[in-house]
Enzyme design. Structure first.
Site, short mmCIF file in Angstrom:
data_model
loop_
_atom_site.label_atom_id
_atom_site.label_comp_id
_atom_site.label_asym_id
_atom_site.label_seq_id
_atom_site.Cartn_x
_atom_site.Cartn_y
_atom_site.Cartn_z
N HIS A 68 0.82 -1.21 0.00
CA HIS A 68 0.00 0.00 0.00
C HIS A 68 0.86 1.26 0.00
O HIS A 68 0.45 2.30 -0.53
CB HIS A 68 -0.97 -0.02 1.19
N CYS A 79 -0.99 -7.17 -30.73
CA CYS A 79 -1.95 -6.60 -29.78
C CYS A 79 -1.72 -7.15 -28.37
O CYS A 79 -2.49 -6.84 -27.47
CB CYS A 79 -3.38 -6.85 -30.23
C1 PEP Z 1 -2.62 -12.03 -26.09
O1 PEP Z 1 -2.68 -13.22 -25.72
O2 PEP Z 1 -1.55 -11.45 -26.28
C2 PEP Z 1 -3.86 -11.27 -26.26
C3 PEP Z 1 -3.84 -10.06 -26.79
O3 PEP Z 1 -4.99 -11.86 -25.82
P1 PEP Z 1 -5.46 -11.84 -24.28
O4 PEP Z 1 -4.44 -11.08 -23.50
O5 PEP Z 1 -6.81 -11.20 -24.25
O6 PEP Z 1 -5.49 -13.29 -23.95
#
Ligand code: PEP
Ligand code: MG
Length: 818
Positions: free
Chosen positions: A443, A750
């Site tokens: 914390h 992503c």
């Molecule tokens: C990943 O696995 O990198 C991804 C973008 O999917 P998630 O994090 O939603 O499993």
């Protein structure tokens, strides 16, 4: 009515059958459990009347308020000691409360003279009463739930009609959200509103939902499973509400301003940043209470008053402090009112110690139990209890010396620091904190993060080398605290100013399209999980959405979303993105992302079980409804479909057919793009087979790293090593990207790696043309990409592929950027 018995001593609980005495082992004396003690006091397992302290003082019988007689028998064949090693603390006929001390015993004397130390705790009138439930074998602390006694026969029928059977439900904690202080307090607050006895169990440990501390000591970490049980008139509603709270609401409300915590070697960056200032050593003088009490009544009143003072101070902070402090004060209030602690402290006072010493003794087993938990976030909660220990002890002792006055630019240095100690200081004068101990998710770290104060923890002795008054430079990102001379101070100030200016410049240009220094276009998109995210992302300069995690849009419900609802929500997100591309991933349920409306039977290994597209194929209605909704949502050309967890071409072809059917059904003739997540090694290795059937690739580095490295992304023991910059993962990306290139398919990333500025040049060098990041990272990511050239990135990526570890890749990339 059922009667709950609590553990009358700390130790190891086990079945009677293991006792080396046939009369006890075969249940001839009564039914119950045995405890191998580690303490030296027997406490009352329930409220009742002492009906017999045995002459040899080795056993006590209590009559509980429902008439059940409970025998607590210390050790086996201890009657022969003739009272040696035992001191009775109660007399026959005395009324005691659960937790009150009954007997003191000397373990060494017993160990020398008894056949066994294992001590049966029994209901002895088994004609009238029976044990309905009992704790599993394992460690118990004084006051832990031990067993439940029910009346037999007619009264049992009446009792069960009133209470009903215990209802059970297995739950899975959301990834990254263990039962630490605030969730534990939230569980207690919610459970209190139901007329039901609720408990949470994990392995051999069970915690009543009335005790936040007991819940914390279960040590439950994100992704783990546990069993919720409830008994009583509101059992069903209680179970439902608590399961929802734990499985979903916690996930929706991550702890505020949780600091970043890159772990390298011993030290940990709790809050990144650089500070220049004057060292202030906070040689925390923790106050010790007197051991001896001045009488039970005097000390009980002293304890009550001290707790009331601390509660009043926390109440004030919970309503008027800064947001992070408010939340922490609320969590401390929940812990302060834990009835187990009050029982245990009362029992210690009855033993003759002072109020402060009793409070310390009451918290000690829980502090030790929390410290022993493997999950660093839960182990860190021991500091919260230590803080409460200190606050109450200080209140019993009266006002202390004032907090030290700070210079305008204090770098606080201490062995460790408690939230109340930090909050007592003037944060406006604090520019940095370095602790020899501590943890990144404590914390104290959360408060520092919320105030933007750079902080290093676990720095070891190095943190304590500099004396108060020395000038120093703290670089939390690099893990250093060094004495400053004029030139290093100037240099650090320049770096601080540069960072601030860069951040402001990046924000000012966030809305511009992103091109590299040589003109190459790189799209910077955002990952979204809600409509609100879309607005934040556009303001941060997102040029589209590279991953809409649709499973996050429909978490908190019992039924799956219908087509109209999905069309409306996807359409609203598309509108907020104002024409920018929107990549909608079909539901990625299962594994670490369970949803209530689609229960998946318990799996031995959920990460390798039913998840992602496999769930859609197992539940065609769900998948087809979603595909129809995506096809109908937004203006033509804006929405694209993304398929998660693909392991083979058939899965992708199946979804593509569904998209084409859905488009045909509503007369759409334009092309609807279908992309494939590359997040299984199978997909990366067969990318040449997938590419012709996909319009684009989206590399999910989180799962790709997990499956490539065979390291669970949610397991605290290995999570820090699941670094997607590992050359094995980079080689997967490289080979998938080349296969995509052969078919002229664009590749985006992503996973979390896309938000990492150290990784961006390498990913671009591997041929990635779109990075989909968390919205907050976008302005600086764009600013960074604008400084790069393709040839430099390609050279770096080539070198990175030749490294032997993620650490080496990071060092290489950081060297290249400096
Ligand atoms: C990943 O696995 O990198 C991804 C973008 O999917 P998630 O994090 O939603 O499993
Ligand atoms: Mg994934």
């Amino acid at each position: 009515m059922t009667l709950a018995l609590v553990a009358p001593m700390a130790g190891w609980a086990g079945p009677l059958a293991e006792l080396p005495d046939a009369a006890f082992a075969e249940g001839m004396v009564g039914d119950g459990l045995a405890i191998d003690p580690v303490g030296d006091v027997l406490h009352a397992p329930c409220d009742g009347i002492v009906v017999g302290v045995h002459r040899a003082c080795h056993a006590v019988t209590l009559r509980a308020d429902n008439g059940a007689e409970i025998l607590c028998h210390i050790g086996i064949e201890t009657v022969g000691l003739g009272g040696e090693g035992f001191t009775a603390l109660v007399a026959d006929g005395e009324r005691v409360a659960a937790g009150a001390p009954l007997l003191r015993f000397d373990l060494d004397t017993l160990a020398a003279g008894a056949k066994s130390l294992a001590s049966p705790i029994l209901v002895i009138d088994t004609d009238a009463f029976r044990v309905a439930r009992r704790a599993d074998a394992g460690r118990v602390l004084v006051g832990d739930w031990l067993m439940e006694i029910e009346a037999n026969g007619a009264s049992a029928v009446a009792a069960s009609a009133q209470d009903g059977p215990a209802l059970m439900r297995t739950i899975t904690l959301p990834l990254g959200y263990g039962i630490h202080a605030r969730p534990a307090v939230a569980i207690v607050a919610l459970a209190r509103g139901f007329d039901a006895e609720v408990a949470l169990a994990s392995g051999v440990k069970t915690a009543p939902a009335t005790s936040a501390v007991a819940l914390m000591t279960l040590g439950l970490a994100g992704g783990e499973r546990a069993t919720l049980s409830a008994r009583g008139p509101d059992a069903e509603a209680a179970l439902k509400a608590l399961a929802r709270l734990i499985e979903h609401d916690f996930e929706g409300t991550p702890p505020a301003a949780t600091p970043a915590a890159p772990i390298r070697g011993g030290w940990v960056t709790a809050v990144p940043g650089i500070a220049v200032g004057t060292i202030v050593r906070l040689d925390v003088i923790r106050r010790d209470p007197p051991a001896q009490g001045q009488g039970v009544v005097f000390e009980m009143i002293a304890l009550e008053e001290a707790i009331a003072d601390v509660r009043a101070a926390l109440d004030r902070r919970a309503t008027s402090g800064a947001p992070a402090q408010r939340e922490i004060a609320r969590a401390h209030l929940g812990l302060l009112d834990d009835p187990r602690l009050h029982h245990a402290a009362g029992a210690a006072i009855a033993d003759g110690v002072s109020a402060g010493a009793a409070w310390r003794a009451a918290l000690a087993p829980d502090i030790a139990a929390l410290r022993a938990v493997a999950d660093i976030r839960i182990a860190g909660r021991a500091d919260d209890l230590l803080d409460l220990e200190q606050q109450v002890i200080a209140a019993t002792l009266g006002p202390a010396t004032d907090a030290p006055a700070l210079p305008d630019d204090a770098i606080l240095v201490a062995h460790d620091l408690l939230p109340s100690e930090l909050m007592a200081l003037d944060s406006a004068r604090l520019v940095g904190i370095a602790l020899a101990g501590g943890g990144p998710t404590s914390h104290v770290a959360i408060i520092a993060a919320a105030s933007g104060i750079p902080m290093i923890v676990a720095l070891g002795a190095e943190a304590l080398v500099l004396e108060s008054g020395a000038r120093a430079v703290l670089d939390a990102g690099a893990g250093t605290l060094k004495p400053a001379d004029v030139s290093t101070e100037i240099e650090a100030r320049v770096r601080i100013d540069t960072t601030a200016r860069k951040r402001a410049d990046a924000q000012a240009r966030a809305g511009e399209a992103c091109h590299m220094a040589d003109g190459v276009r790189i799209e910077i998109f955002a990952n979204l999980g809600s409509l609100a995210d879309a607005e934040v992302a556009v303001a941060a300069g997102a040029e589209g959405c590279g991953l809409l995690r649709t499973e996050l849009l429909f978490l908190d419900r019992d039924t799956p979303p219908d087509e109209a609802e999905q069309v409306a929500l996807y359409g609203a997100i598309a509108e907020r993105l104002a024409g920018r591309p929107l990549i909608i991933r079909t539901l990625d349920i299962g594994g670490d992302k369970p949803v209530r409306y689609l229960p998946i039977a318990p799996e031995e290994n959920p990460a390798l079980g039913l998840r992602g597209i496999r769930v859609g194929l197992a539940h065609p209605d769900l998948l087809e409804t979603q595909i129809r909704a995506i096809v109908r949502a937004g203006p033509p050309g804006q929405c694209r479909v993304l398929v998660p967890m693909v392991a083979s071409l058939d899965e992708l072809l199946h979804v593509r057919r569904l998209v084409e059917d859905a488009a045909r059904a509503i007369g759409r003739v334009d092309r609807i793009e279908v992309g494939v997540m590359i997040e299984t090694p199978a997909a990366a290795i067969t990318a040449d087979l997938l590419a012709p059937a996909a319009n684009f690739f989206a590399i999910g580095t989180n799962d790709l790293a997990q499956y490539t490295l065979a390291m669970d992304r949610g397991n605290a023991a290995v999570a820090a090593q699941v670094d997607a910059l590992h050359p094995a993962v980079l080689r997967m990306i490289h080979s998938a990207r080349r296969a995509a290139g052969d078919h002229r398919r664009p590749v985006g990333v992503c996973g979390a790696l896309a938000s990492d500025p150290v990784a961006a040049p390498i990913l671009i060098g591997l041929g990635v043309t779109e990075l989909s990041a968390v919205p907050g990272a976008i302005p600086e990511l764009k600013a960074l990409v604008r400084t790069l050239t393709r040839s430099r990135c390609e050279a770096l990526a080539t070198d990175a592929l030749r490294q032997t570890s993620a650490r080496a890749v990071r060092a290489l990339a950081m060297g290249a950027s400096s």
